[in-house]
Design an enzyme around this catalytic site. Structure first.
Site, PDB file in Angstrom:
ATOM      1  N   ALA A  93     -12.901  10.111  21.185  1.00  0.00           N
ATOM      2  CA  ALA A  93     -13.934   9.082  20.958  1.00  0.00           C
ATOM      3  C   ALA A  93     -14.411   8.516  22.298  1.00  0.00           C
ATOM      4  O   ALA A  93     -13.655   8.458  23.272  1.00  0.00           O
ATOM      5  CB  ALA A  93     -13.358   7.973  20.093  1.00  0.00           C
TER       6      ALA A  93
ATOM      7  N   ARG B 188     -17.948  14.397  14.160  1.00  0.00           N
ATOM      8  CA  ARG B 188     -18.453  14.802  15.477  1.00  0.00           C
ATOM      9  C   ARG B 188     -19.441  15.970  15.356  1.00  0.00           C
ATOM     10  O   ARG B 188     -20.470  15.996  16.035  1.00  0.00           O
ATOM     11  CB  ARG B 188     -17.304  15.171  16.412  1.00  0.00           C
TER      12      ARG B 188
ATOM     13  N   GLY C  76       0.850  -1.208   0.000  1.00  0.00           N
ATOM     14  CA  GLY C  76       0.000   0.000   0.000  1.00  0.00           C
ATOM     15  C   GLY C  76       0.879   1.249   0.000  1.00  0.00           C
ATOM     16  O   GLY C  76       1.854   1.317   0.738  1.00  0.00           O
TER      17      GLY C  76
ATOM     18  N   GLY D 267       5.731  -2.249   3.419  1.00  0.00           N
ATOM     19  CA  GLY D 267       5.269  -2.780   4.706  1.00  0.00           C
ATOM     20  C   GLY D 267       5.680  -4.233   4.904  1.00  0.00           C
ATOM     21  O   GLY D 267       6.613  -4.744   4.264  1.00  0.00           O
ATOM     22  N   ASP D 268       4.932  -4.855   5.765  1.00  0.00           N
ATOM     23  CA  ASP D 268       5.140  -6.235   6.156  1.00  0.00           C
ATOM     24  C   ASP D 268       5.401  -7.187   4.974  1.00  0.00           C
ATOM     25  O   ASP D 268       6.394  -7.932   4.958  1.00  0.00           O
ATOM     26  CB  ASP D 268       3.820  -6.603   6.875  1.00  0.00           C
ATOM     27  N   GLY D 269       4.525  -7.151   3.975  1.00  0.00           N
ATOM     28  CA  GLY D 269       4.634  -8.039   2.811  1.00  0.00           C
ATOM     29  C   GLY D 269       5.923  -7.780   2.046  1.00  0.00           C
ATOM     30  O   GLY D 269       6.555  -8.710   1.525  1.00  0.00           O
TER      31      GLY D 269
ATOM     32  N   VAL E 121      -9.153   7.295   1.879  1.00  0.00           N
ATOM     33  CA  VAL E 121      -8.823   8.705   2.086  1.00  0.00           C
ATOM     34  C   VAL E 121      -7.636   8.807   3.057  1.00  0.00           C
ATOM     35  O   VAL E 121      -6.817   9.727   2.975  1.00  0.00           O
ATOM     36  CB  VAL E 121     -10.078   9.475   2.591  1.00  0.00           C
ATOM     37  N   GLN E 122      -7.521   7.813   3.940  1.00  0.00           N
ATOM     38  CA  GLN E 122      -6.435   7.820   4.937  1.00  0.00           C
ATOM     39  C   GLN E 122      -5.059   7.597   4.313  1.00  0.00           C
ATOM     40  O   GLN E 122      -4.039   7.867   4.931  1.00  0.00           O
ATOM     41  CB  GLN E 122      -6.661   6.707   5.981  1.00  0.00           C
TER      42      GLN E 122
ATOM     43  N   ASP F 241       2.730  -1.095  11.716  1.00  0.00           N
ATOM     44  CA  ASP F 241       2.756  -2.455  12.286  1.00  0.00           C
ATOM     45  C   ASP F 241       4.076  -3.169  12.042  1.00  0.00           C
ATOM     46  O   ASP F 241       4.119  -4.383  11.876  1.00  0.00           O
ATOM     47  CB  ASP F 241       1.595  -3.282  11.688  1.00  0.00           C
TER      48      ASP F 241
ATOM     49  N   ARG G  60      -5.325  -2.633   8.904  1.00  0.00           N
ATOM     50  CA  ARG G  60      -5.254  -4.092   8.722  1.00  0.00           C
ATOM     51  C   ARG G  60      -5.379  -4.778  10.078  1.00  0.00           C
ATOM     52  O   ARG G  60      -6.388  -4.569  10.758  1.00  0.00           O
ATOM     53  CB  ARG G  60      -3.952  -4.470   8.015  1.00  0.00           C
TER      54      ARG G  60
ATOM     55  N   ARG H 238       0.951  -5.092  -5.144  1.00  0.00           N
ATOM     56  CA  ARG H 238       1.186  -6.295  -4.335  1.00  0.00           C
ATOM     57  C   ARG H 238       1.339  -7.429  -5.343  1.00  0.00           C
ATOM     58  O   ARG H 238       0.393  -7.758  -6.039  1.00  0.00           O
ATOM     59  CB  ARG H 238      -0.001  -6.535  -3.389  1.00  0.00           C
ATOM     60  N   SER H 239       2.541  -7.979  -5.421  1.00  0.00           N
ATOM     61  CA  SER H 239       2.852  -8.911  -6.509  1.00  0.00           C
ATOM     62  C   SER H 239       2.640 -10.363  -6.103  1.00  0.00           C
ATOM     63  O   SER H 239       3.314 -10.868  -5.208  1.00  0.00           O
ATOM     64  CB  SER H 239       4.298  -8.696  -6.955  1.00  0.00           C
TER      65      SER H 239
ATOM     66  N   THR I 119       4.305   2.247   5.460  1.00  0.00           N
ATOM     67  CA  THR I 119       2.907   1.777   5.525  1.00  0.00           C
ATOM     68  C   THR I 119       2.172   2.653   6.523  1.00  0.00           C
ATOM     69  O   THR I 119       2.757   3.058   7.530  1.00  0.00           O
ATOM     70  CB  THR I 119       2.808   0.301   5.975  1.00  0.00           C
ATOM     71  N   ILE I 120       0.914   2.919   6.244  1.00  0.00           N
ATOM     72  CA  ILE I 120       0.153   3.738   7.207  1.00  0.00           C
ATOM     73  C   ILE I 120      -0.164   2.949   8.473  1.00  0.00           C
ATOM     74  O   ILE I 120      -0.549   3.524   9.483  1.00  0.00           O
ATOM     75  CB  ILE I 120      -1.163   4.289   6.587  1.00  0.00           C
ATOM     76  N   ASP I 121       0.009   1.618   8.445  1.00  0.00           N
ATOM     77  CA  ASP I 121      -0.490   0.784   9.550  1.00  0.00           C
ATOM     78  C   ASP I 121       0.372   0.836  10.822  1.00  0.00           C
ATOM     79  O   ASP I 121      -0.091   0.445  11.892  1.00  0.00           O
ATOM     80  CB  ASP I 121      -0.593  -0.685   9.100  1.00  0.00           C
TER      81      ASP I 121
END
Ligand code: F6P
Length: 324
Positions: free
Chosen positions: A192, A160, A16, A107-109, A256-257, A135, A177, A77-78, A131-133
């Site tokens: 929140a 809100r 991503g 990222g991870d992958g 959008v993120q 992780d 994810r 992502r291949s 990666t935005i995650d």
């Protein structure tokens, strides 16, 4: 460093896209240029590595793109690279193009791919966590995480306004994810009422308990990570089961993120890690990820990067205090 055998670096982005990737590409090209090293951009991640889809990367052209989201090299992502045949083809392509080192941003992958590739390819690889995650083990932050959280907060604040005007319950699903980092950060910083993440097993029970006292005289904002085992739809139906009068809406923030201009932190992280990656190669290092731990550059072997990443204890305590 003077006698480094590295004359030609291949660079690609994979998985991503995330804001800050272009800043890293600029830093890689700039650092390499000052050392007299050629840089080729490999388009569409591992796909371009297999197919030989290369373009020259020039620092002066990338300089003004630091502020741009996405990745100018495109990404993918291949599936082919997951097969040994694909990796063998990629190795041939690297040799045919005289590439003697690789930098991968992803990222991870992406790191799993590099680890598998290192079994058949002995040229040095350096990874940059993009990666935005957030992780990935071995770095406090991944490229794009801060920008994604800022985008999520901006949008949750907007939700809100309308939620309070109608006294509605809103369930906002954020990305990540299997990681709850975006949910914890965006949920805490937007005030929140409840935050549900995959790493915290019993959070749904707390939510139901809390929402029992909801009096329809205010908004009630729930931030749910997409990887949460319950998920936005089921949370909604459970709440409806308890009180069918409740006025409830679900918003999925979605891709959008991933877009938009990178935050200052992500631009800076991209620059730091891009420079660090090229310097590491010139120092003869290989098969490590450049990251930042406690605001210091830190290098982690790929084997440790791909281990399951955990949300740290302090954040779990904040979640306990504010998000349940
Ligand atoms: O890994 C980044 C990420 O944005 C995750 O948060 C999300 O689950 C996934 O990618 C979405 O992937 P795609 O763009 O393929 O739908």
């Amino acid at each position: 460093m003077k006698n480094s055998p590295i004359k030609h670096i291949g660079v690609f982005t994979s998985g991503g896209d995330s804001p800050g990737m272009n800043a890293a590409l600029y830093a890689i090209a700039k650092t390499a240029e000052t050392k007299g090293i050629k840089v080729s951009g490999i388009r569409k991640g591992y796909e371009g590595l297999i197919d030989g889809d290369f373009i020259p990367l020039e620092a002066h052209e990338l300089q003004k793109l630091t502020q741009k989201g996405g990745t100018i090299l495109k990404t993918a992502r291949s599936k082919r690279f997951m097969e040994l045949e694909g990796r063998k083809k990629a190795l041939q392509t690297l040799k045919a193009n005289s590439i003697d080192a690789l930098v991968a941003v992803g990222g991870d992958g992406t790191f799993k791919g590099l680890l598998a590739f290192s079994e058949i390819c002995d040229i040095p690889f350096i990874g940059i966590p993009g990666t935005i995650d957030n992780d990935i083990s071995g770095t406090d932050y991944t490229l794009g995480f801060d920008s994604a959280v800022n985008t999520a907060i901006e949008n949750i604040d907007k939700i809100r306004d309308t939620a309070e005007s109608h006294n509605r319950v809103f369930i906002v699903e954020v990305m990540g994810r299997d990681s709850g980092y975006i949910a914890i950060h965006s949920g805490l910083m937007s005030g929140a009422d409840a935050i549900l993440i995959p790493e915290s097993g019993k959070d749904f029970i707390y939510l139901l308990d809390k929402i029992k006292n909801y009096n329809s005289e205010d908004a009630f904002l729930i931030v749910v990570s997409e990887g949460d085992e319950i998920g936005a739809e089921l949370v909604a139906s459970k709440i409806k089961e308890m009180n069918k009068e409740v006025d409830l809406r679900i918003t999925r923030l979605g891709h959008v993120q991933r877009g938009g201009n990178p935050s200052a932190l992500d631009r800076m992280l991209g620059i730091r890690l891009g420079v660090a990656a090229v310097n590491a190669l010139l120092q003869g290092r290989k098969n490590i990820m450049a990251g930042v731990l406690n605001n210091q550059l830190h290098f982690t072997p790929f084997e440790d990067v791909v281990k399951q990443h955990q949300v740290n204890e302090e954040l779990m305590k904040l979640l306990e205090l504010f998000g349940k």
